[in-house]
Design a protein around this motif. Sequence first.
Motif, PDB file in Angstrom:
ATOM      1  N   LEU A   1       0.843  -1.192   0.000  1.00 47.40           N
ATOM      2  CA  LEU A   1       0.000   0.000   0.000  1.00 47.40           C
ATOM      3  C   LEU A   1       0.880   1.244   0.000  1.00 47.40           C
ATOM      4  O   LEU A   1       1.924   1.275   0.653  1.00 47.40           O
ATOM      5  N   SER A   2       0.427   2.268  -0.725  1.00 47.00           N
ATOM      6  CA  SER A   2       1.261   3.450  -0.861  1.00 47.00           C
ATOM      7  C   SER A   2       0.420   4.694  -1.037  1.00 47.00           C
ATOM      8  O   SER A   2      -0.699   4.635  -1.557  1.00 47.00           O
ATOM      9  N   ALA A   3       0.971   5.832  -0.619  1.00 43.20           N
ATOM     10  CA  ALA A   3       0.406   7.111  -1.028  1.00 43.20           C
ATOM     11  C   ALA A   3       0.651   7.263  -2.524  1.00 43.20           C
ATOM     12  O   ALA A   3       1.386   6.478  -3.134  1.00 43.20           O
ATOM     13  N   THR A   4       0.056   8.260  -3.116  1.00 41.59           N
ATOM     14  CA  THR A   4       0.145   8.443  -4.565  1.00 41.59           C
ATOM     15  C   THR A   4       1.594   8.492  -5.021  1.00 41.59           C
ATOM     16  O   THR A   4       2.405   9.237  -4.471  1.00 41.59           O
ATOM     17  N   MET A   5       1.945   7.691  -6.021  1.00 38.53           N
ATOM     18  CA  MET A   5       3.290   7.699  -6.605  1.00 38.53           C
ATOM     19  C   MET A   5       3.174   7.500  -8.104  1.00 38.53           C
ATOM     20  O   MET A   5       2.388   6.669  -8.573  1.00 38.53           O
ATOM     21  N   PRO A   6       3.954   8.247  -8.885  1.00 39.49           N
ATOM     22  CA  PRO A   6       3.825   8.190 -10.341  1.00 39.49           C
ATOM     23  C   PRO A   6       4.211   6.842 -10.952  1.00 39.49           C
ATOM     24  O   PRO A   6       3.683   6.465 -11.992  1.00 39.49           O
ATOM     25  N   ASN A   7       5.166   6.131 -10.337  1.00 40.90           N
ATOM     26  CA  ASN A   7       5.661   4.896 -10.954  1.00 40.90           C
ATOM     27  C   ASN A   7       5.207   3.647 -10.210  1.00 40.90           C
ATOM     28  O   ASN A   7       5.994   2.766  -9.873  1.00 40.90           O
ATOM     29  N   VAL A   8       3.902   3.578  -9.954  1.00 36.24           N
ATOM     30  CA  VAL A   8       3.352   2.411  -9.281  1.00 36.24           C
ATOM     31  C   VAL A   8       3.615   1.129 -10.074  1.00 36.24           C
ATOM     32  O   VAL A   8       3.767   0.048  -9.494  1.00 36.24           O
ATOM     33  N   ASP A   9       3.719   1.245 -11.395  1.00 38.36           N
ATOM     34  CA  ASP A   9       3.966   0.047 -12.219  1.00 38.36           C
ATOM     35  C   ASP A   9       5.325  -0.578 -11.921  1.00 38.36           C
ATOM     36  O   ASP A   9       5.499  -1.792 -12.063  1.00 38.36           O
ATOM     37  N   ASP A  10       6.316   0.247 -11.526  1.00 39.15           N
ATOM     38  CA  ASP A  10       7.620  -0.312 -11.161  1.00 39.15           C
ATOM     39  C   ASP A  10       7.518  -1.174  -9.911  1.00 39.15           C
ATOM     40  O   ASP A  10       8.109  -2.257  -9.838  1.00 39.15           O
ATOM     41  N   VAL A  11       6.785  -0.700  -8.929  1.00 40.07           N
ATOM     42  CA  VAL A  11       6.597  -1.480  -7.702  1.00 40.07           C
ATOM     43  C   VAL A  11       5.825  -2.761  -8.017  1.00 40.07           C
ATOM     44  O   VAL A  11       6.152  -3.840  -7.510  1.00 40.07           O
ATOM     45  N   ALA A  12       4.828  -2.657  -8.892  1.00 39.83           N
ATOM     46  CA  ALA A  12       4.054  -3.834  -9.284  1.00 39.83           C
ATOM     47  C   ALA A  12       4.942  -4.849 -10.002  1.00 39.83           C
ATOM     48  O   ALA A  12       4.840  -6.056  -9.760  1.00 39.83           O
TER      49      ALA A  12
ATOM     50  N   TRP B   1       8.165  -5.207  -9.643  1.00 38.34           N
ATOM     51  CA  TRP B   1       9.071  -5.796  -8.650  1.00 38.34           C
ATOM     52  C   TRP B   1       8.388  -6.911  -7.865  1.00 38.34           C
ATOM     53  O   TRP B   1       8.969  -7.968  -7.611  1.00 38.34           O
ATOM     54  N   LEU B   2       7.133  -6.684  -7.511  1.00 40.86           N
ATOM     55  CA  LEU B   2       6.416  -7.639  -6.670  1.00 40.86           C
ATOM     56  C   LEU B   2       5.591  -8.645  -7.474  1.00 40.86           C
ATOM     57  O   LEU B   2       4.845  -9.444  -6.895  1.00 40.86           O
ATOM     58  N   ASP B   3       5.718  -8.600  -8.811  1.00 48.57           N
ATOM     59  CA  ASP B   3       4.984  -9.539  -9.687  1.00 48.57           C
ATOM     60  C   ASP B   3       3.478  -9.422  -9.503  1.00 48.57           C
ATOM     61  O   ASP B   3       2.746 -10.425  -9.534  1.00 48.57           O
ATOM     62  N   ALA B   4       2.995  -8.214  -9.309  1.00 48.15           N
ATOM     63  CA  ALA B   4       1.552  -7.978  -9.252  1.00 48.15           C
ATOM     64  C   ALA B   4       1.029  -7.803 -10.671  1.00 48.15           C
ATOM     65  O   ALA B   4       1.594  -7.040 -11.455  1.00 48.15           O
ATOM     66  N   VAL B   5      -0.021  -8.494 -11.015  1.00 51.00           N
ATOM     67  CA  VAL B   5      -0.575  -8.434 -12.372  1.00 51.00           C
ATOM     68  C   VAL B   5      -1.411  -7.161 -12.517  1.00 51.00           C
ATOM     69  O   VAL B   5      -1.799  -6.536 -11.516  1.00 51.00           O
ATOM     70  N   PRO B   6      -1.709  -6.726 -13.744  1.00 50.49           N
ATOM     71  CA  PRO B   6      -2.499  -5.502 -13.928  1.00 50.49           C
ATOM     72  C   PRO B   6      -3.828  -5.513 -13.196  1.00 50.49           C
ATOM     73  O   PRO B   6      -4.287  -4.481 -12.699  1.00 50.49           O
TER      74      PRO B   6
ATOM     75  N   PHE C   1      14.214  -4.335  -6.090  1.00 54.77           N
ATOM     76  CA  PHE C   1      13.588  -3.186  -6.738  1.00 54.77           C
ATOM     77  C   PHE C   1      14.628  -2.405  -7.532  1.00 54.77           C
ATOM     78  O   PHE C   1      14.308  -1.766  -8.540  1.00 54.77           O
ATOM     79  N   TYR C   2      15.867  -2.473  -7.097  1.00 57.78           N
ATOM     80  CA  TYR C   2      16.977  -1.825  -7.797  1.00 57.78           C
ATOM     81  C   TYR C   2      17.036  -2.283  -9.253  1.00 57.78           C
ATOM     82  O   TYR C   2      17.124  -1.478 -10.190  1.00 57.78           O
ATOM     83  N   ALA C   3      16.989  -3.598  -9.460  1.00 57.35           N
ATOM     84  CA  ALA C   3      17.057  -4.136 -10.822  1.00 57.35           C
ATOM     85  C   ALA C   3      15.820  -3.757 -11.621  1.00 57.35           C
ATOM     86  O   ALA C   3      15.902  -3.408 -12.803  1.00 57.35           O
ATOM     87  N   THR C   4      14.654  -3.813 -10.976  1.00 58.17           N
ATOM     88  CA  THR C   4      13.411  -3.439 -11.658  1.00 58.17           C
ATOM     89  C   THR C   4      13.446  -1.990 -12.105  1.00 58.17           C
ATOM     90  O   THR C   4      13.117  -1.652 -13.247  1.00 58.17           O
ATOM     91  N   ARG C   5      13.849  -1.134 -11.199  1.00 57.21           N
ATOM     92  CA  ARG C   5      13.897   0.301 -11.514  1.00 57.21           C
ATOM     93  C   ARG C   5      14.941   0.584 -12.593  1.00 57.21           C
ATOM     94  O   ARG C   5      14.749   1.460 -13.446  1.00 57.21           O
ATOM     95  N   ALA C   6      16.041  -0.144 -12.570  1.00 59.20           N
ATOM     96  CA  ALA C   6      17.079   0.053 -13.578  1.00 59.20           C
ATOM     97  C   ALA C   6      16.570  -0.249 -14.979  1.00 59.20           C
ATOM     98  O   ALA C   6      16.977   0.386 -15.957  1.00 59.20           O
ATOM     99  N   ARG C   7      15.657  -1.220 -15.074  1.00 56.53           N
ATOM    100  CA  ARG C   7      15.126  -1.570 -16.391  1.00 56.53           C
ATOM    101  C   ARG C   7      14.176  -0.509 -16.929  1.00 56.53           C
ATOM    102  O   ARG C   7      14.003  -0.380 -18.148  1.00 56.53           O
TER     103      ARG C   7
END
Length: 780
Positions: free
Chosen positions: A175-186, A188-193, A443-449
Motif C-alpha cells: 500500500l502506498s500514497a500516490t506515486m507516479p511509478n506504481v507500475d515499477d513497484v508492481a 518488482w512484486l509480480d503484481a498483475v495488472p 527493486f533496484y534491478a526493476t527500476r534500472a530496467r
Amino acid sequence: MNVTERLPQFADAFPFESFNRMQSEALPAILERDENVVVSAPTASGKTALAELAICKTLERGGTALFLAPLRALTNEKESEWERFEALGYSVYVVTGERELNSRRAERADILVMTPEKADSATRKHESSRYGFVRSVDCCVIDEVHLLDSDRRGSVLEVTVSRLRRICDPRIVALSATMPNVDDVAAWLDAVPETTFEFDDGYRPVPLEAGVRTYTHGDNPFADKYRRLYRALDLAEPHVRDGGQALVFVASRQDTVRAAEKARDELAGRDVPMGARGDYDFHTEAKELQNKTLRQSVLDGVGFHHAGLSREDKARVEAWFRRGDIQLLFSTSTLAWGVNLPARCVVIRDTKLHDPLEGEVDMSPLDVLQMLGRAGRPGYDDAGYAWVICDAADADRYRRLLEEGTEIESRLAEDLDAHLNAEIALGTIDDLDDVMDWLDTTFYATRARSATDRYDFGGRLRERVRGTLSALVEGGFVETDADLRVEGTALGRLASRYYLRLETAERFAALAERGELAEMDVLTAVARAAEFDSVSCRQSERDAVNAVLTGRAADVDDASHRKVLAILRSSMAGTTPGELQSDAWVIRQNALRLLAALRAFLERFGGPADANLACRVEARVENAISADAVGLTAIDGVGSGRAKKLASEGLTTPADVVGAGVDALVDAGLTQGVAERVVESARSLPAVEVEWGDFPERIARGRNDMREVRVRSTAGGARAGVAVTVNGVPMTDSTAYLGETTVPVGVFGGSAEEMEYEIAVTFPELPLVPVRESRTVRVE
C-alpha cells in the motif's frame, strides 16, 4: 458495499459499516484472487482497510499475516487498534526492539506487526528457533511501500521483502500514497495488472488545495524559526476562526513545545477565539496529562504531539484533536505516517531538520507529501488546505513536487556492499549465479530496467555487482574458490550480524588483532566509526567538546568524531554537557550497538580480556556508572539508578551484594521484593576463587618446576578467560567455562630476584571487573 454482507465473519474487525468507493474497487482483487496486490491511493482515502481485508483473508485460511509498519510508534498503535481481532479470537503480537521477544507468542500469533528494521533482523536469523516464526508468514502487508525511497531505511525494506519472498514466498499486499511509478513497484512484486491500482486525487475524501509560501530569510536561524511560525499562523488563523483546525509540522520535539507556547501568546494577542477554559469536564480531563506544559497549553486550544510524550498523553491529544477541543496542533513527522488525524489546514513550517547523525538535512519529499496529505477532514470540510513554508531559493523545487509528485527510487546502490555481504553471510547466496539471481529480486534491478537514464543498466549493472563482490573478497568479508562459489568469512558474518558499515568492520578487526587495549582505545574506535562520519559539530558545541576531552589522549582530529567521543566519555560519568544533550541520546544508542559489535570482534579476533574491557565500557556508557562499580550492572534488575544507589552504600560488586544480603539492600532504598530479586540474581553470577595449592614461596636459581592452580566459581558459571603472567610477561592465555578449570603454571628460577605470578580472570560477555590474584616466588 456493506461490510457485514461481504465479510460476516469479520464484520466486527472494521470500525465502519460500509466500504468506500476506493476500498470497494480494490476489494475483489484482495478477497477473490491470490496474486500480489499493489495499491497507490491518496492519503486518508482508507488504505488501512485494505490491509485489514488482506489479513482477514489470511486468517480465514488459517494462515499468519505480517504487517510491516513504517514507524515503531505505529506498531504500538496497531496493537491497540487490532484488539478488534483479539476479540474475534485471533492473536496479535508486536515484535519491536523495545521488547524482549517471546518466541512462543510470536510463533503462535495470527497477526505479526513489525518495522522493516525488525523484520530485517528476524529474516537474517530465520533458521534459528528463536526467529523461526518468520518462515510461517503467509501474507505480508507493506504499509507505505513508498518508504523504499527513504534515505537510510529504503534499502532495508527492499532487501527484507526480497529475502522474505525467498524464505517463504508469502502473498504481498503493498500500500502506498500516490506515486507516479506504481507500475515499477508492481513489476518488482509480480503484481498483475488486475491487482495493481492507481487511484488519483479524485478518490480523496476531501479535495486538496496545496501551495508554497516563502519567508524572509535572516542570519539568525533561531529568529528564522519565529518568522516561519508567524507565517504558519497567518495561514492557519482564518481556518481556526471559521471553526476549522490546523496542524503545523515542525522539525523536532523541542520545537513542538516552543512553537505551541509562542502560538498561545500570539493568537491571544490576535484575539482569536480558541480554547475551552470554561469547560469544566475538559479541564478535569486535562489534569490527567503527565506533561505539565501540555496540560497548560491544551486549555487554550493549542497542543503538541511528539514521540517523547507518554503513550497516554499522545492518545489524549489525538482524541481531543478529533473532538475539536484542540484547534491548533504542532507535531513532528510521526503524525503524518499512519495516524488518521486530518485537519482542515496543514502547514509545514520546517522543511529542514537537524539529524544527530547527518547534521542539517532536507525533509524527504515522501515526508512532505505525507504531511500535506493530512489536510481535509472527511465529513466536515469541503476542501483541505496545505502549505509548505520555505526559503525562496527552494520554492520552485517544492512547487514541482506538489504538481508532479516524486517517483519512487531504489536506495540499494548506496549500501550495496553491506547488503550483498549480508546475503552471502546468511548462506542464501552460494555462487556468482546466485548473486545475479538475488539482484533480479530487488527493486533496484526493476527500476534500472525502467529508468535507464538514471541507473546502470544491463551489463553495466551486473558489472557493478561483480565489482562489489570482488571488493568483498579483497576485503576479507567473502571467500571464493575456482568454481566461483562464495562463502562469508568470520569478518563478513560479524559485519552482517551487527549491521556494520564494512569500513567500520575492518577497523574493528584491525584493533582486535592489535590487542592489549585501554579504555580510550575502545571509545576512540567507536567514535571514529564510519557510522558517525556525518555527525555535525556546531560551533556552539565545540567548546564543550574540548572541555570534555582536555588532557585525554585520543587519536581523533575530525570535529564530528570528537563530538561523539566527548558524548561517550561524558556519558560514562553521567556528566554530558548541556550543549551536547540534544544529540546525545541518538548518538549514545548507536554507539551502544557499535560497542556490542566491537566486543564480539575483540572476542573473535583478539582475546577475552579485551572483550571484557569493551563489555565494561558499554555498560558504563549505558548506565553512567564508575569503573569500580560497573560489575553491578551484570545483575538482572540493576540499571543506572540502582547501581549508583548500591555503590553509594559501598556495595560495588555482585559479591558485595550477596554478602550484604536483602536487609542491607532494603536499608539502601530498595523495596523488599526488588532486594530479594537482586540478591538472587547476584548469586547466579560467577564468584571467582583462585586456589594456589602447594605453589612454592621460593625456588633455586636455574631450577624449573610445574605446578597446577585451580580456578573456580563458587556461584554461577560463565565463560572466562584465564591469563597467567610472570613479572608482567604473558605465559599462558586460555578460555574455559567456570565452573572450574586447572591452569598449569611453570615456576622457574630466572635471573630476577623475585618472580611475580599473576592470574587474571576475565569474562568476555559480562561487565565484571577482572579478578587478579598473585603470588611472589623468591629466586635463591
